[in-house]
Design a protein around this motif. Structure first.
Motif, PDB file in Angstrom:
ATOM      1  N   GLN A 191      -0.898   2.867  11.953  1.00  0.00           N
ATOM      2  CA  GLN A 191       0.390   2.387  11.471  1.00  0.00           C
ATOM      3  C   GLN A 191       0.671   0.984  12.003  1.00  0.00           C
ATOM      4  OE1 GLN A 191       3.773   1.707  12.577  1.00  0.00           O
ATOM      5  NE2 GLN A 191       4.173   1.406  10.400  1.00  0.00           N
TER       6      GLN A 191
ATOM      7  N   THR B 166      -1.509  -1.456   9.899  1.00  0.00           N
ATOM      8  CA  THR B 166      -1.005  -1.715   8.549  1.00  0.00           C
ATOM      9  C   THR B 166       0.329  -2.460   8.586  1.00  0.00           C
ATOM     10  OG1 THR B 166      -0.002   0.502   8.388  1.00  0.00           O
ATOM     11  CG2 THR B 166      -2.236   0.226   7.483  1.00  0.00           C
TER      12      THR B 166
ATOM     13  N   ARG C  70       0.922  -6.044   6.798  1.00  0.00           N
ATOM     14  CA  ARG C  70       2.014  -6.252   5.825  1.00  0.00           C
ATOM     15  C   ARG C  70       2.873  -7.445   6.215  1.00  0.00           C
ATOM     16  NH1 ARG C  70       4.764  -0.671   3.676  1.00  0.00           N
ATOM     17  NH2 ARG C  70       6.099  -2.190   2.613  1.00  0.00           N
TER      18      ARG C  70
ATOM     19  N   ALA D  18      -4.870   1.128   2.354  1.00  0.00           N
ATOM     20  CA  ALA D  18      -3.896   1.939   3.092  1.00  0.00           C
ATOM     21  C   ALA D  18      -2.480   1.423   2.863  1.00  0.00           C
ATOM     22  CB  ALA D  18      -4.229   1.938   4.585  1.00  0.00           C
ATOM     23  N   ILE D  19      -2.327   0.118   2.820  1.00  0.00           N
ATOM     24  CA  ILE D  19      -1.019  -0.484   2.563  1.00  0.00           C
ATOM     25  C   ILE D  19      -0.584  -0.187   1.132  1.00  0.00           C
ATOM     26  CG2 ILE D  19       0.178  -2.707   2.313  1.00  0.00           C
ATOM     27  CD1 ILE D  19      -1.589  -3.614   4.767  1.00  0.00           C
TER      28      ILE D  19
ATOM     29  N   GLU E  41       0.762   3.278   0.945  1.00  0.00           N
ATOM     30  CA  GLU E  41       2.137   3.296   1.456  1.00  0.00           C
ATOM     31  C   GLU E  41       3.096   2.779   0.391  1.00  0.00           C
ATOM     32  OE1 GLU E  41       2.267   0.789   4.913  1.00  0.00           O
ATOM     33  OE2 GLU E  41       1.017   2.128   6.116  1.00  0.00           O
TER      34      GLU E  41
ATOM     35  N   GLY F  72       3.999   5.218  -2.333  1.00  0.00           N
ATOM     36  CA  GLY F  72       5.001   6.171  -1.848  1.00  0.00           C
ATOM     37  C   GLY F  72       6.392   5.566  -1.844  1.00  0.00           C
ATOM     38  N   GLU F  73       6.495   4.312  -1.401  1.00  0.00           N
ATOM     39  CA  GLU F  73       7.785   3.630  -1.370  1.00  0.00           C
ATOM     40  C   GLU F  73       8.307   3.393  -2.788  1.00  0.00           C
ATOM     41  OE1 GLU F  73       7.340   0.101   1.061  1.00  0.00           O
ATOM     42  OE2 GLU F  73       6.353   1.292   2.633  1.00  0.00           O
TER      43      GLU F  73
ATOM     44  N   GLU G   2      -0.230   9.922  -3.520  1.00  0.00           N
ATOM     45  CA  GLU G   2       0.817   8.905  -3.554  1.00  0.00           C
ATOM     46  C   GLU G   2       0.834   8.163  -4.890  1.00  0.00           C
ATOM     47  OE1 GLU G   2      -0.576   9.485   0.694  1.00  0.00           O
ATOM     48  OE2 GLU G   2      -1.558   9.202  -1.238  1.00  0.00           O
TER      49      GLU G   2
END
Length: 189
Positions: A16, A19, A23, A63-64, A67, A70-71, A128
């Motif tokens: 985490q 990433t 970001r 991986a980002i 994420e 999902g967002e 996701e």
């Protein structure tokens, strides 16, 4: 808590941090500034530690992107919640999609332009990604019997609009009119 659980939690926390740092760098300086060396310096881990978590930079971008999907799904569902009627939900979702792309340009680029190896509409599609599609489909479903094709078309239209807006190739002030046109075409039987 056992040793394995603690190590698993620590590993997830390191991933985490990696990433999150990637970001931040990408949002402020662009993806070209995101390198394994730079990330190692930012989070104060050695490069081999980063490579023990991610095979390469593309894996970090993936991986980002995951994420981000999902967002995006969360943002789309929030937009649809409480909207009046089918067209209202579609307009709210479309506006939320475009706002998401504008607010998170580097994240959106990771999701749709950078090399990630992520695939849609496959048996092994990540949950996701499926969830982001499902969030769009939930808004499209009441308007169309051909939900899957209509959702793909809606997504394609929104993605095209987002890219054209981000690049400054279409008038910024006409967003609402364009969204109404897309929604009216989609809502026709």
């Amino acid at each position: 808590m056992g040793i394995a659980e603690r190590k698993g939690r620590e590993r997830a926390e390191r991933e985490q941090r990696i990433t999150a740092a990637a970001r931040l760098i990408a949002e402020s300086e662009g993806w070209n500034a995101v390198t394994i060396r730079r990330l190692a310096e930012e989070i104060e881990y050695s490069q081999p530690v980063l490579y023990s978590h991610f095979e390469n930079r593309d894996a970090i971008v993936a991986a980002i992107a995951i994420e981000g999907f999902g967002e995006l799904a969360t943002a789309l569902r929030q937009a649809a919640h409480g909207s009046a009627g089918c067209q209202g939900a579609l307009e709210s979702v479309a506006m939320a999609y475009l706002a998401f792309a504008r607010a998170h340009p580097a994240l959106y680029e990771a999701m749709f332009t950078k090399a990630t190896g992520l695939r849609f509409a496959e048996t092994d599609t990540r949950p996701e990604l499926k969830d982001a599609f499902a969030a769009l489909a939930e808004a499209v479903g009441p308007a169309r019997a051909d939900v899957e094709v209509a959702t793909e078309t809606f997504w394609a239209a929104l993605h095209g609009l987002a890219d054209l807006e981000r690049s400054g190739r279409i008038r910024q002030g006409a967003r609402a009119a364009r969204v109404r046109l897309v929604v009216s075409c989609l809502a026709e039987p």
